[in-house]
Design a protein around this motif. Structure first.
Motif, PDB file in Angstrom:
ATOM      1  N   LEU A  75      -7.081  -2.936   4.558  1.00 23.26           N
ATOM      2  CA  LEU A  75      -5.766  -3.570   4.471  1.00 23.26           C
ATOM      3  C   LEU A  75      -5.208  -3.909   5.847  1.00 23.26           C
ATOM      4  CD1 LEU A  75      -4.232  -1.461   1.584  1.00 23.26           C
ATOM      5  CD2 LEU A  75      -4.755  -3.886   1.513  1.00 23.26           C
ATOM      6  N   LEU A  98      -3.510  10.424  10.245  1.00 26.01           N
ATOM      7  CA  LEU A  98      -2.490  10.248   9.216  1.00 26.01           C
ATOM      8  C   LEU A  98      -2.535   8.799   8.743  1.00 26.01           C
ATOM      9  CD1 LEU A  98       0.432  12.307  10.773  1.00 26.01           C
ATOM     10  CD2 LEU A  98      -1.022  12.927   8.848  1.00 26.01           C
ATOM     11  N   LEU A  99      -2.741   8.644   7.432  1.00 27.33           N
ATOM     12  CA  LEU A  99      -3.012   7.308   6.895  1.00 27.33           C
ATOM     13  C   LEU A  99      -1.860   6.319   7.115  1.00 27.33           C
ATOM     14  CD1 LEU A  99      -4.843   8.340   3.610  1.00 27.33           C
ATOM     15  CD2 LEU A  99      -5.845   7.756   5.805  1.00 27.33           C
ATOM     16  N   SER A 100      -0.630   6.793   6.906  1.00 23.86           N
ATOM     17  CA  SER A 100       0.507   5.878   7.054  1.00 23.86           C
ATOM     18  C   SER A 100       0.663   5.401   8.485  1.00 23.86           C
ATOM     19  CB  SER A 100       1.817   6.547   6.642  1.00 23.86           C
ATOM     20  OG  SER A 100       1.897   6.611   5.255  1.00 23.86           O
ATOM     21  N   LEU A 101       0.367   6.292   9.433  1.00 25.91           N
ATOM     22  CA  LEU A 101       0.453   5.891  10.835  1.00 25.91           C
ATOM     23  C   LEU A 101      -0.657   4.911  11.154  1.00 25.91           C
ATOM     24  CD1 LEU A 101       1.394   9.009  12.966  1.00 25.91           C
ATOM     25  CD2 LEU A 101       2.697   6.957  12.503  1.00 25.91           C
ATOM     26  N   ASN A 127       7.766   2.607   6.964  1.00 30.39           N
ATOM     27  CA  ASN A 127       6.828   1.486   7.151  1.00 30.39           C
ATOM     28  C   ASN A 127       7.209   0.296   6.276  1.00 30.39           C
ATOM     29  OD1 ASN A 127       5.128   2.468   9.085  1.00 30.39           O
ATOM     30  ND2 ASN A 127       3.428   2.958   7.708  1.00 30.39           N
ATOM     31  N   ALA A 135       2.726  11.738   5.621  1.00 30.01           N
ATOM     32  CA  ALA A 135       3.233  11.727   6.993  1.00 30.01           C
ATOM     33  C   ALA A 135       4.731  11.426   7.008  1.00 30.01           C
ATOM     34  CB  ALA A 135       2.491  10.693   7.825  1.00 30.01           C
ATOM     35  N   TYR A 191       0.843  -1.206   0.000  1.00 34.51           N
ATOM     36  CA  TYR A 191       0.000   0.000   0.000  1.00 34.51           C
ATOM     37  C   TYR A 191       0.877   1.255   0.000  1.00 34.51           C
ATOM     38  CZ  TYR A 191      -3.342   3.536   1.572  1.00 34.51           C
ATOM     39  OH  TYR A 191      -4.093   4.655   1.696  1.00 34.51           O
ATOM     40  N   GLU A 192       1.888   1.262   0.849  1.00 33.45           N
ATOM     41  CA  GLU A 192       2.765   2.431   0.935  1.00 33.45           C
ATOM     42  C   GLU A 192       3.487   2.675  -0.397  1.00 33.45           C
ATOM     43  OE1 GLU A 192       2.626   4.538   3.136  1.00 33.45           O
ATOM     44  OE2 GLU A 192       2.063   3.615   5.033  1.00 33.45           O
ATOM     45  N   MET A 215      -2.175   2.997   9.175  1.00 30.88           N
ATOM     46  CA  MET A 215      -1.892   1.745   8.479  1.00 30.88           C
ATOM     47  C   MET A 215      -1.073   0.791   9.341  1.00 30.88           C
ATOM     48  SD  MET A 215      -2.609   0.572   5.745  1.00 30.88           S
ATOM     49  CE  MET A 215      -2.215  -0.599   4.550  1.00 30.88           C
ATOM     50  N   SER A 216      -0.088   1.325  10.039  1.00 37.46           N
ATOM     51  CA  SER A 216       0.740   0.412  10.812  1.00 37.46           C
ATOM     52  C   SER A 216       0.239   0.251  12.251  1.00 37.46           C
ATOM     53  CB  SER A 216       2.211   0.836  10.783  1.00 37.46           C
ATOM     54  OG  SER A 216       2.421   1.932  11.611  1.00 37.46           O
ATOM     55  N   MET A 242       5.978   8.561   6.549  1.00 34.66           N
ATOM     56  CA  MET A 242       6.144   7.270   7.222  1.00 34.66           C
ATOM     57  C   MET A 242       6.092   6.108   6.246  1.00 34.66           C
ATOM     58  SD  MET A 242       6.645   7.775  10.376  1.00 34.66           S
ATOM     59  CE  MET A 242       6.394   6.092  10.926  1.00 34.66           C
ATOM     60  N   GLY A 243       5.907   6.407   4.974  1.00 34.33           N
ATOM     61  CA  GLY A 243       5.715   5.354   3.977  1.00 34.33           C
ATOM     62  C   GLY A 243       6.930   4.456   3.828  1.00 34.33           C
TER      63      GLY A 243
END
Ligand code: ADP
Ligand code: MG
Lengths: 142, 111
Positions: free
Chosen positions: B63, B34-37, A114, A108, A48-49, B39-40, A110-111
Motif C-alpha cells: 500500500l 510498528l505498522l502504522s508508522l 494517520n 501504535a 488501511y488504517e 505505513m506513513s 497512530m491509526g
C-alpha cells in the motif's frame, strides 16, 4: 468523469490475514483509473488504517467507496463497541489494543492520526455500544 | 540501484520476488516495526527494514509502494507472509545483520 463509481465491501472481523485486502483492491482500481500517485497513496493509507481498526477494535464492518474525478469518499461502518472519547482516541499514541495485537505491530495509536493527516475531510460518528461510522474524503484535484 | 543489485551487494537472502520484479529501483529507507508508522513513513520506492515477520507487512509495503522489505537479525518470514507476498508481488529479502548494520551499508551504497 462526472458519474460516480460505487464500490462496496464487507470486512470480516476475525481475519487478520485479510486485513488490508480491500484497501489493496481500491488502490488497484484507482491506479487503473489514472489517479495521481499522491492521491492513491493517501487513499490507501487512510483506508488501511480504517480497515485495520474495524478488524482489531470492532469485529469487522462494511466499506463504501464512491469514486469521482473530483474526490474519493470512503465510508466505513461497524457495529463495534464505539469510541467513548474521540478526542483522546485521536491523540498520537493512544491505543486500547491488546498485547496480542501489539505483537503483530498494530496498536501504535497512530491509526486515527494517520487518517486525519492523509485525508481532506474526516468525520467520526460513534456511539458507545452501537458502533462507529467513519467518513473520509480525499480530493483528487490538484 | 535496483533491488537485484542491492540483494547481491548486501548478500541478502531473497525470500520472494521474481527476477523481473527485482529490477525495480530503490531509493531511501525506513526502519521500524510498528505498522502504522511504517505505513506513513515508508516512501514510494524505499526499502523497509523490520523484524516483523507476519503477513501484515506485505499489505503495508504494497500500500505504501515500497520497493522491498528487508527482514533484519535473521528473522524468517512466516509461510503465510511468503504466500501473500508472492500474490501481491512484494519483494521480501532477509539478512543476519541488524537493522543498523543493514542501513549503514545502504548508506554506503548511496541509497
Ligand atoms: N472502529 C473502532 N471501533 C472502536 N474503537 C475504535 C475504532 N477505531 C479506533 N478505536 C479506538 O481508538 C483508539 C485509537 O485508534 P488508532 O489511532 O487507530 O490506534 P490503534 O488502532 O493503534 O489503537 C483505539 O485503540 C480504539 O480504542
Ligand atoms: Mg488503528
Amino acid at each position: 468523469m462526472a458519474e460516480v463509481m460505487k464500490l462496496h465491501y464487507v470486512v470480516s472481523g476475525d481475519d487478520f490475514t485479510r486485513a488490508g485486502e480491500t484497501s489493496s483492491k481500491v488502490k488497484k482500481t484507482l491506479n487503473q483509473l489514472g489517479f495521481r500517485p499522491e492521491v492513491v497513496r493517501k487513499v490507501a493509507i487512510a483506508m488501511y488504517e480504517g480497515e485495520i481498526n474495524m478488524v482489531i477494535h470492532a469485529d469487522g464492518g462494511t466499506i463504501d467507496v464512491d469514486i469521482s474525478s473530483d474526490e474519493i469518499v470512503i465510508v466505513m461502518q461497524d457495529k463495534g463497541p464505539g469510541i467513548p472519547d474521540v478526542e483522546k482516541a485521536m491523540q498520537e499514541g493512544f491505543s486500547t489494543a491488546s498485547n496480542n495485537v501489539r505483537e503483530l505491530g498494530f496498536g501504535a495509536g497512530m491509526g486515527l492520526p494517520n487518517i486525519k493527516k492523509y485525508s481532506d475531510v474526516m468525520e467520526i460518528d460513534t456511539q458507545v455500544g452501537k458502533g462507529t461510522k467513519l467518513r473520509i474524503v480525499i480530493y483528487a484535484k490538484e | 540501484m535496483t533491488v537485484s543489485e542491492l540483494a547481491t551487494r548486501l548478500d541478502l537472502k531473497v525470500y520472494t520476488g521474481e527476477q523481473s520484479t527485482r529490477e525495480r529501483c530503490v531509493s531511501g529507507c525506513y526502519i521500524g516495526d510498528l505498522l502504522s508508522l511504517a505505513m506513513s513513513k515508508v516512501q514510494m520506492d524505499s526499502a523497509w527494514i523490520t523484524i516483523q515477520t507476519n503477513m501484515n507487512i506485505v499489505a503495508v509495503s504494497s500500500l505504501a509502494d515500497g520497493a522491498c522489505i528487508i527482514i533484519a537479525d535473521g528473522f524468517v518470514p512466516d509461510d503465510s507472509t511468503l504466500e501473500k507476498a508472492k500474490e501481491q508481488e512484494v519483494i521480501i529479502l532477509g539478512s543476519e545483520l541488524s537493522a543498523y548494520d543493514i542501513a549503514k551499508k545502504l548508506a554506503e551504497l548511496g541509497i
